[in-house]
Every structure is written in C-alpha cells, then in structure tokens.
Enzyme design. Structure first.
Site, PDB file in Angstrom:
ATOM      1  N   ASN A 125     -21.926 -23.812   3.695  1.00  0.00           N
ATOM      2  CA  ASN A 125     -23.104 -24.207   2.597  1.00  0.00           C
ATOM      3  C   ASN A 125     -22.717 -24.726   1.370  1.00  0.00           C
ATOM      4  O   ASN A 125     -23.743 -25.376   0.639  1.00  0.00           O
ATOM      5  CB  ASN A 125     -23.968 -22.842   2.458  1.00  0.00           C
ATOM      6  CG  ASN A 125     -24.869 -22.423   3.510  1.00  0.00           C
ATOM      7  OD1 ASN A 125     -25.268 -21.346   3.943  1.00  0.00           O
ATOM      8  ND2 ASN A 125     -25.091 -23.567   4.614  1.00  0.00           N
ATOM      9  N   ASP A 140     -32.851 -18.282   8.605  1.00  0.00           N
ATOM     10  CA  ASP A 140     -32.697 -19.768   8.591  1.00  0.00           C
ATOM     11  C   ASP A 140     -34.221 -20.495   8.612  1.00  0.00           C
ATOM     12  O   ASP A 140     -35.131 -19.730   9.217  1.00  0.00           O
ATOM     13  CB  ASP A 140     -31.938 -20.373   9.969  1.00  0.00           C
ATOM     14  CG  ASP A 140     -31.563 -21.949   9.834  1.00  0.00           C
ATOM     15  OD1 ASP A 140     -31.451 -22.299   8.847  1.00  0.00           O
ATOM     16  OD2 ASP A 140     -30.990 -22.275  10.811  1.00  0.00           O
ATOM     17  N   SER A 162     -23.356 -19.354   3.744  1.00  0.00           N
ATOM     18  CA  SER A 162     -22.116 -19.830   4.614  1.00  0.00           C
ATOM     19  C   SER A 162     -20.906 -20.474   3.697  1.00  0.00           C
ATOM     20  O   SER A 162     -21.048 -21.078   3.005  1.00  0.00           O
ATOM     21  CB  SER A 162     -22.359 -20.440   5.939  1.00  0.00           C
ATOM     22  OG  SER A 162     -22.572 -21.798   5.722  1.00  0.00           O
ATOM     23  N   GLU A 175     -26.497  -9.348  21.546  1.00  0.00           N
ATOM     24  CA  GLU A 175     -27.428  -9.871  22.079  1.00  0.00           C
ATOM     25  C   GLU A 175     -28.229 -10.939  21.113  1.00  0.00           C
ATOM     26  O   GLU A 175     -28.326 -10.496  19.644  1.00  0.00           O
ATOM     27  CB  GLU A 175     -28.712  -8.953  22.377  1.00  0.00           C
ATOM     28  CG  GLU A 175     -28.268  -8.164  23.725  1.00  0.00           C
ATOM     29  CD  GLU A 175     -28.037  -8.735  25.033  1.00  0.00           C
ATOM     30  OE1 GLU A 175     -28.667  -9.609  25.288  1.00  0.00           O
ATOM     31  OE2 GLU A 175     -27.097  -8.586  25.766  1.00  0.00           O
TER      32      GLU A 175
HETATM   33  C1  IPE Z   1     -26.714 -20.715   8.445  1.00  0.00           C
HETATM   34  O1  IPE Z   1     -27.540 -21.657   8.106  1.00  0.00           O
HETATM   35  C2  IPE Z   1     -26.255 -20.175   7.185  1.00  0.00           C
HETATM   36  C3  IPE Z   1     -27.303 -19.001   6.698  1.00  0.00           C
HETATM   37  C4  IPE Z   1     -28.149 -19.009   7.258  1.00  0.00           C
HETATM   38  C5  IPE Z   1     -27.072 -18.498   5.532  1.00  0.00           C
HETATM   39  P1  IPE Z   1     -27.398 -23.221   8.209  1.00  0.00           P
HETATM   40  O2  IPE Z   1     -28.590 -23.680   8.272  1.00  0.00           O
HETATM   41  O3  IPE Z   1     -26.622 -23.482   6.781  1.00  0.00           O
HETATM   42  O4  IPE Z   1     -26.642 -23.552   9.356  1.00  0.00           O
HETATM   43  P2  IPE Z   1     -26.426 -24.903  10.080  1.00  0.00           P
HETATM   44  O5  IPE Z   1     -26.028 -25.933   9.305  1.00  0.00           O
HETATM   45  O6  IPE Z   1     -27.676 -25.306  10.671  1.00  0.00           O
HETATM   46  O7  IPE Z   1     -25.425 -24.519  11.143  1.00  0.00           O
HETATM   47  C1  IPE Z   2     -31.544 -21.051   5.295  1.00  0.00           C
HETATM   48  O1  IPE Z   2     -32.393 -21.957   5.255  1.00  0.00           O
HETATM   49  C2  IPE Z   2     -31.082 -20.532   3.819  1.00  0.00           C
HETATM   50  C3  IPE Z   2     -29.519 -20.946   3.610  1.00  0.00           C
HETATM   51  C4  IPE Z   2     -28.771 -21.608   4.592  1.00  0.00           C
HETATM   52  C5  IPE Z   2     -29.081 -20.678   2.373  1.00  0.00           C
HETATM   53  P1  IPE Z   2     -32.176 -23.596   5.204  1.00  0.00           P
HETATM   54  O2  IPE Z   2     -31.839 -24.106   3.773  1.00  0.00           O
HETATM   55  O3  IPE Z   2     -30.751 -23.471   6.190  1.00  0.00           O
HETATM   56  O4  IPE Z   2     -33.114 -24.174   5.988  1.00  0.00           O
HETATM   57  P2  IPE Z   2     -33.330 -25.168   6.861  1.00  0.00           P
HETATM   58  O5  IPE Z   2     -32.346 -25.024   8.001  1.00  0.00           O
HETATM   59  O6  IPE Z   2     -32.930 -26.654   6.177  1.00  0.00           O
HETATM   60  O7  IPE Z   2     -34.751 -25.569   7.301  1.00  0.00           O
HETATM   61 MG    MG Z   3     -30.533 -24.124   8.116  1.00  0.00          MG
END
Ligand code: IPE
Ligand code: IPE
Ligand code: MG
Length: 231
Positions: A54, A6, A51, A190
């Site tokens: 997503n 993330d 996810s 954990e």
């Molecule tokens: C979770 O991250 C999914 C992945 C890292 C692939 P998101 O950034 O999509 O999750 P939320 O929206 O913050 O819960």
């Molecule tokens: C994780 O990074 C990658 C995916 C969920 C595909 P994010 O795209 O969620 O990055 P933030 O959370 O917006 O910084």
């Molecule tokens: Mg994210």
C-alpha cells in the site's frame, strides 16, 4: 479469524467522493466488527489495515491513512481497554511510519498488554512474505543447525508466535485474493468473500460469514470418518 478490510475506495467512488472519504467511513465498521467479534466469542481477531504494497499509493492517500489510523487508535484506546481487548500491531516496521504513530501503537499495546479478553491484531505495514523472510533471518542468526529446522521452530520465529493459525478470513468487496496477508498463518484458512464493501459491512454481515464458515467441511487434507470408502 481475520478480516481483509477492502472496498473503501469503491465505496467512495460510488458516491463521487474522494477515496479518503471511504477510509474515513471505515472507522465505524472497524468498531462494529470488533464489538461483534467479541460478542460472538472470537478470541483472536486480526484486521488487515495497510499492506507493505500500500506504500505504492499516492502519498496524499498514504498520509491520510497514517493520520486516520492515529486518530482512531487514540480515540478508541479507552474503549478497547475497557472491553479487555489486548491490542497489538503486526508489521509497522517501515521508517516511513511517523514516529508519533509508532508511539501511539506502542502506548496502546502497553495499555492493553494485561487484558485477558479477545486479542486484536492490527496488520499495519504488514506483508506475509516479509514476515517469512524475517523469520528465516532470525532462525539463521539463532545458529540453529539446518537439520533442526521444523515447521514448529520456524513458526516460533514469526512475529507474535502465540497467534494460532487463522481458521476464517473474511475479505469484503468481492475481491478474491490473498494480497500478501499472513501467508504462513492462513495455510488452511477458510475464506469467505462477501460482496459488501467494507464501509457498509456490519454485524449482521459478519454473523452471516460466521454462519457460512460453520457450514464448511474442513478436511485438512484428510478424509472425514463417514467418507472413508468403507462399507
Ligand atoms: C489489501 O487490500 C490490503 C488491505 C486491505 C489493507 P488492497 O486493496 O491493497 O489489495 P489489492 O491491491 O487489491 O491486492
Ligand atoms: C481498503 O480499501 C483499505 C486499504 C487498503 C487501506 P481500498 O482502499 O483498497 O478500496 P478499493 O479496493 O480501492 O475499493
Ligand atoms: Mg482494495
């Protein structure tokens, strides 16, 4: 162990770049962490890449991710094979996934199916709740009597039932939530939440997380032998 990768969007925003640049920068981290995990003797590594939620992102970002993952899978397939890493994709059932990408997933799984090194599971179009619902559906189809359903029989209907319970989940970027990730398998995991954004996350951060994990006292609901209240 597993990583919720993330912080790509925030990494890009910090640099006044489009979110997609953050996803592109994540590739280096992915390879770095796969190598670091292997070197550390990790046998099961799961990476959360996309996810079921997503799909709510703007279609341009979703399309970009589909192309990027395809490019990464094709580019690194020889390395993964050479390293003896068995690769598989968890989820990846949505019809919106381009057929070409689904084929690349299948090809990489076939190429590495006999590998005996680390097992790398890429959770792509994955949702923990969906896996549980599909396991329930599969159990009912199997005709098993309701009274015979146990945690073991249920778990046997989850995808990749040989995957052990997750011991450690690292979620980068400081966010502290599960976001529907492998809900059944993380029941007693954990969690470590390094503040580092995924594109900046490197082997030393990863080793620091393993160290943090090693300091944890896992109880699984019990009491430790020296804390049983006995004199
Ligand atoms: C979770 O991250 C999914 C992945 C890292 C692939 P998101 O950034 O999509 O999750 P939320 O929206 O913050 O819960
Ligand atoms: C994780 O990074 C990658 C995916 C969920 C595909 P994010 O795209 O969620 O990055 P933030 O959370 O917006 O910084
Ligand atoms: Mg994210």
């Amino acid at each position: 162990m597993a990583c919720v990768m993330d912080g790509n969007g925030r990494w890009a925003a910090q640099r006044s770049l489009p979110r997609t640049s953050g996803h592109r920068a994540a590739e280096t981290t992915v390879i770095d962490i796969i190598e670091a995990a292997r070197a550390a003797g990790v046998e099961w590594l799961s990476l959360y890449a996309f996810s079921t939620e997503n799909w709510r992102r703007p279609s341009a970002e979703v399309d970009f991710l589909m192309h990027l993952v395809r490019r990464v899978v094709r580019k690194h397939a020889p390395l993964l094979h050479a390293r003896g890493i068995r690769c598989r994709f968890l989820g990846a059932t949505d019809p919106r996934i381009p057929q070409s990408l689904a084929r690349d997933f299948a090809d990489l799984m076939t190429l590495t199916s006999n590998s005996r090194g680390m097992t790398l599971t890429v959770a792509f179009d994955h949702g923990g709740r969906r896996d549980i619902v599909e396991a329930a559906r599969s159990l009912i189809h199997s005709g098993i009597p309701a009274d015979a359903v146990t945690e073991q029989t249920f778990a046997a209907h989850l995808p990749f039932p040989d995957t052990p319970d997750v011991d450690l989940v690292i979620r980068t970027s400081g966010e502290q939530r599960i976001s529907n990730f492998m809900l059944w398998q993380v029941a007693y995991a954990e969690w470590v939440f390094p503040p580092v954004l995924w594109p900046d996350f490197r082997a030393p951060h990863f080793l620091q997380c393993l160290h943090t994990y090693q300091q944890r006292e896992r109880r699984f609901g019990g009491v430790l032998p020296n804390q049983n209240g006995e004199p």
